[in-house]
Design an enzyme around this catalytic site. Structure first.
Site, PDB file in Angstrom:
ATOM      1  N   ALA A  65       4.789  -1.540 -46.684  1.00 43.47           N
ATOM      2  CA  ALA A  65       5.386  -0.837 -47.663  1.00 43.47           C
ATOM      3  C   ALA A  65       6.628   0.120 -47.061  1.00 43.47           C
ATOM      4  O   ALA A  65       6.379   0.567 -45.665  1.00 43.47           O
ATOM      5  CB  ALA A  65       4.394   0.181 -48.200  1.00 43.47           C
ATOM      6  N   GLY A 108       1.856  -3.943 -45.914  1.00 46.18           N
ATOM      7  CA  GLY A 108       2.017  -4.773 -46.988  1.00 46.18           C
ATOM      8  C   GLY A 108       2.665  -6.139 -46.932  1.00 46.18           C
ATOM      9  O   GLY A 108       2.539  -7.041 -47.590  1.00 46.18           O
ATOM     10  N   GLU A 111      -0.357  -8.226 -46.358  1.00 42.39           N
ATOM     11  CA  GLU A 111      -0.791  -8.315 -47.568  1.00 42.39           C
ATOM     12  C   GLU A 111      -0.124  -9.424 -48.599  1.00 42.39           C
ATOM     13  O   GLU A 111      -0.640 -10.305 -49.194  1.00 42.39           O
ATOM     14  CB  GLU A 111      -0.977  -7.062 -48.652  1.00 42.39           C
ATOM     15  CG  GLU A 111      -2.174  -5.939 -48.055  1.00 42.39           C
ATOM     16  CD  GLU A 111      -1.954  -4.678 -48.203  1.00 42.39           C
ATOM     17  OE1 GLU A 111      -0.795  -4.096 -48.210  1.00 42.39           O
ATOM     18  OE2 GLU A 111      -2.824  -3.900 -48.641  1.00 42.39           O
ATOM     19  N   GLU A 131      -2.353   0.881 -41.718  1.00 45.70           N
ATOM     20  CA  GLU A 131      -2.193   2.036 -42.431  1.00 45.70           C
ATOM     21  C   GLU A 131      -2.904   3.247 -42.134  1.00 45.70           C
ATOM     22  O   GLU A 131      -2.571   4.430 -42.272  1.00 45.70           O
ATOM     23  CB  GLU A 131      -2.954   1.563 -43.923  1.00 45.70           C
ATOM     24  CG  GLU A 131      -1.888   0.568 -44.725  1.00 45.70           C
ATOM     25  CD  GLU A 131      -1.806  -0.863 -44.568  1.00 45.70           C
ATOM     26  OE1 GLU A 131      -2.510  -1.129 -43.670  1.00 45.70           O
ATOM     27  OE2 GLU A 131      -1.282  -1.634 -45.527  1.00 45.70           O
TER      28      GLU A 131
HETATM   29  N1  CAA Z   1       8.963   1.626 -43.794  1.00 46.92           N
HETATM   30  C1  CAA Z   1      10.316   1.990 -43.782  1.00 46.92           C
HETATM   31  N2  CAA Z   1      11.075   1.782 -42.523  1.00 46.92           N
HETATM   32  C2  CAA Z   1      10.515   1.084 -41.586  1.00 46.92           C
HETATM   33  C3  CAA Z   1       9.109   0.586 -41.623  1.00 46.92           C
HETATM   34  C4  CAA Z   1       8.419   0.977 -42.886  1.00 46.92           C
HETATM   35  N3  CAA Z   1       6.986   0.383 -43.097  1.00 46.92           N
HETATM   36  N4  CAA Z   1       8.925   0.002 -40.375  1.00 46.92           N
HETATM   37  C5  CAA Z   1      10.134  -0.092 -39.745  1.00 46.92           C
HETATM   38  N5  CAA Z   1      11.067   0.847 -40.260  1.00 46.92           N
HETATM   39  C6  CAA Z   1      12.244   1.067 -39.789  1.00 46.92           C
HETATM   40  C7  CAA Z   1      12.177   2.201 -38.840  1.00 46.92           C
HETATM   41  O1  CAA Z   1      11.973   3.603 -39.359  1.00 46.92           O
HETATM   42  C8  CAA Z   1      13.295   2.026 -38.046  1.00 46.92           C
HETATM   43  O2  CAA Z   1      14.471   2.512 -38.921  1.00 46.92           O
HETATM   44  P1  CAA Z   1      15.664   3.574 -38.146  1.00 46.92           P
HETATM   45  O3  CAA Z   1      16.293   2.906 -37.250  1.00 46.92           O
HETATM   46  O4  CAA Z   1      16.238   4.027 -39.464  1.00 46.92           O
HETATM   47  O5  CAA Z   1      14.922   4.622 -37.655  1.00 46.92           O
HETATM   48  C9  CAA Z   1      13.915   0.540 -38.338  1.00 46.92           C
HETATM   49  O6  CAA Z   1      12.802   0.197 -39.267  1.00 46.92           O
HETATM   50  C10 CAA Z   1      13.374  -0.270 -36.933  1.00 46.92           C
HETATM   51  O7  CAA Z   1      12.021   0.108 -36.618  1.00 46.92           O
HETATM   52  P2  CAA Z   1      11.517   0.769 -35.042  1.00 46.92           P
HETATM   53  O8  CAA Z   1      12.753   1.447 -34.736  1.00 46.92           O
HETATM   54  O9  CAA Z   1      10.069   1.503 -35.342  1.00 46.92           O
HETATM   55  O10 CAA Z   1      11.176  -0.611 -34.395  1.00 46.92           O
HETATM   56  P3  CAA Z   1      10.136  -0.940 -33.198  1.00 46.92           P
HETATM   57  O11 CAA Z   1      10.249  -2.222 -32.616  1.00 46.92           O
HETATM   58  O12 CAA Z   1      10.210   0.271 -32.273  1.00 46.92           O
HETATM   59  O13 CAA Z   1       8.588  -0.772 -33.906  1.00 46.92           O
HETATM   60  C11 CAA Z   1       7.128  -1.340 -35.613  1.00 46.92           C
HETATM   61  C12 CAA Z   1       8.437  -1.570 -34.860  1.00 46.92           C
HETATM   62  C13 CAA Z   1       6.053  -1.351 -34.715  1.00 46.92           C
HETATM   63  C14 CAA Z   1       6.780  -2.537 -36.668  1.00 46.92           C
HETATM   64  C15 CAA Z   1       7.183  -0.001 -36.169  1.00 46.92           C
HETATM   65  O14 CAA Z   1       8.621  -0.032 -36.954  1.00 46.92           O
HETATM   66  C16 CAA Z   1       6.277   0.312 -37.057  1.00 46.92           C
HETATM   67  O15 CAA Z   1       5.073   0.869 -36.755  1.00 46.92           O
HETATM   68  N6  CAA Z   1       6.444   0.513 -38.638  1.00 46.92           N
HETATM   69  C17 CAA Z   1       5.780   0.838 -39.615  1.00 46.92           C
HETATM   70  C18 CAA Z   1       4.548  -0.020 -39.860  1.00 46.92           C
HETATM   71  C19 CAA Z   1       3.615   0.363 -40.860  1.00 46.92           C
HETATM   72  O16 CAA Z   1       2.925   1.262 -40.823  1.00 46.92           O
HETATM   73  N7  CAA Z   1       3.321  -0.370 -41.981  1.00 46.92           N
HETATM   74  C20 CAA Z   1       2.256  -0.055 -42.949  1.00 46.92           C
HETATM   75  C21 CAA Z   1       3.067   0.660 -44.124  1.00 46.92           C
HETATM   76  S1  CAA Z   1       1.941   1.090 -45.295  1.00 46.92           S
HETATM   77  C22 CAA Z   1       1.651   0.045 -46.255  1.00 46.92           C
HETATM   78  O17 CAA Z   1       2.159  -1.039 -46.084  1.00 46.92           O
HETATM   79  C23 CAA Z   1       0.540   0.251 -47.375  1.00 46.92           C
HETATM   80  C24 CAA Z   1       0.698  -0.765 -48.401  1.00 46.92           C
HETATM   81  O18 CAA Z   1       1.319  -1.880 -48.613  1.00 46.92           O
HETATM   82  C25 CAA Z   1      -0.012  -0.445 -49.730  1.00 46.92           C
END
Ligand code: CAA
Length: 257
Positions: A65, A108, A111, A131
Site C-alpha cells: 500500500a 499489499g 496480497e 507491515e
Molecule cells: N509506499 C509509498 N512509497 C514507497 C513504498 C510504499 N509502500 N515503497 C517504496 N516507496 C517509494 C520510496 O518512498 C521511494 O520514494 P522517494 O524516492 O520519493 O523517497 C521510492 O519508492 C524508492 O524506494 P526506496 O528508496 O525505499 O528503495 P530501496 O531499494 O531502498 O528499498 C524497499 C526498497 C525495501 C521495498 C523499501 O522501499 C520499503 O521498505 N518500502 C515499503 C514496504 C512496505 O512497508 N510495504 C507495506 C506497506 S503497508 C501495506 O501494504 C498494508 C496493506 O496492504 C493493507
C-alpha cells in the site's frame, strides 16, 4: 483513461496489465487499486478476454500500500477506506489471473500476488508482509491467505518478523507455482495465459470458482460444490466440442457457450 496501469493485448484472448508507478516501486495507492478493480470488472464481462496477466517491472511487482497515502488516514478514514471495495472487486474476478513477479512483492503487493491463480516468479523476487515494521498488520488478506498458502509456521514468521522470503522458498512453500530467470518471467506467464486462452472459458471459470471454494468450506461441502459445477458444464456446447474433438482427433475450438 488509465493513469497508473498500462493495458495491452499481446495475444488473442490475453490481457496484460502492468502496474505503472515506478517512482514509488508500484506502491498500490487507492487510485491504482480502483483502476485495477474497474479494469478487471470490465474484463470479467468482455468475452474477448480469456486470461489476464498482471505484472510490475524488474525492480518491483508492488511494494505494498502507499505508505504516504496511509499516513494521512485516521481511524475513521481507514474504516471507510474505498480500498476495501476495490480489493473485493479484484477478488471477485472470475477468469484466470496470472501474476508475473519480479523484484519486491511486499505488503499489499504480496496480497495482490495471492489474488492470482497462478504465480510465476523471477529467481530474485522477494515476497513479504512487512507491515509489522510500520506498527500495523496486513489488512488486505495477508494473514488469512498466507496461512492457507504456506501453513502456520512460515506465515507467522513472515507476518511477525516482517522479513521477506526468496522466490525459491516461496516456491517450496506453495506461494509460487514456477520460478524462471527474471528476464523470462513475463514471457512464461504470457505463454501460460496463451494456453489458458485456448481452453473452454466456462470450464475455466468453474474451475476457478470450485478451487476457491476449497479455501472456504469443509471437504464434503467442497466435493458437492465440485459435482454441481461438473454437472453444469455438461450443459455447455464447449463440453460437446471438447469431447467431439478428442474422439475425432482434432484440436477443439471453444466459443464460451
Ligand atoms: N509506499 C509509498 N512509497 C514507497 C513504498 C510504499 N509502500 N515503497 C517504496 N516507496 C517509494 C520510496 O518512498 C521511494 O520514494 P522517494 O524516492 O520519493 O523517497 C521510492 O519508492 C524508492 O524506494 P526506496 O528508496 O525505499 O528503495 P530501496 O531499494 O531502498 O528499498 C524497499 C526498497 C525495501 C521495498 C523499501 O522501499 C520499503 O521498505 N518500502 C515499503 C514496504 C512496505 O512497508 N510495504 C507495506 C506497506 S503497508 C501495506 O501494504 C498494508 C496493506 O496492504 C493493507
Amino acid at each position: 483513461m488509465l493513469k497508473f496501469l498500462l493495458a495491452e493485448t499481446p495475444a488473442d484472448g490475453v490481457l496484460l496489465i502492468r502496474l505503472n508507478r515506478p517512482e514509488a516501486l508500484n506502491a498500490l495507492n487507492t487510485a491504482l487499486l480502483g483502476e485495477l478493480a474497474t479494469l478487471l470488472g470490465q474484463s470479467a464481462t468482455d468475452s474477448r478476454v480469456r486470461a489476464v496477466v498482471i505484472t510490475g517491472n524488474d525492480r518491483a511487482f508492488a511494494a505494498g500500500a502507499d505508505v504516504k497515502e496511509m499516513a494521512a488516514l485516521n481511524a475513521v478514514g481507514v474504516l471507510q477506506d474505498a480500498r476495501v471495495a476495490h480489493w473485493a472487486r479484484i477478488a471477485a474476478f472470475p477468469k484466470p489471473l496470472i501474476a508475473a513477479v519480479n523484484g519486491f512483492a511486499l505488503g499489499g503487493g504480496c496480497e495482490l500476488v495471492m489474488q492470482a491463480d497462478i504465480v510465476v516468479a523471477g529467481r530474485t523476487a522477494l515476497f513479504g508482509q512487512p507491515e509489522i515494521n510500520l506498527g500495523i498488520i496486513p489488512g488486505a488478506g495477508g494473514t488469512q491467505r498466507l496461512i492457507r498458502a504456506l501453513g502456520k509456521a512460515l506465515a507467522s514468521q513472515m507476518v511477525m518478523t516482517g522479513e521477506p522470503i526468496s522466490a525459491e522458498r516461496a516456491l517450496q512453500a506453495g506461494l509460487v507455482s514456477e520460478i524462471t530467470e527474471p528476464e523470462l518471467t513475463l514471457e512464461r506467464a504470457l505463454a501460460l495465459a496463451d494456453t489458458l486462452a485456448a481452453k473452454a472459458p466456462i470450464a475455466l471459470q468453474q474451475a476457478k470458482d470450485v478451487l476457491a471454494q476449497a479455501q472456504e468450506t469443509h471437504l464434503s461441502g467442497g466435493l458437492a460444490y465440485e459435482r454441481k459445477a461438473f454437472c453444469l458444464l455438461a450443459a455447455t456446447d464447449d463440453r460437446n466440442e471438447g469431447i467431439s474433438a478428442f474422439l475425432e482427433k482434432r484440436t477443439p475450438t471453444y466459443h464460451g457457450c
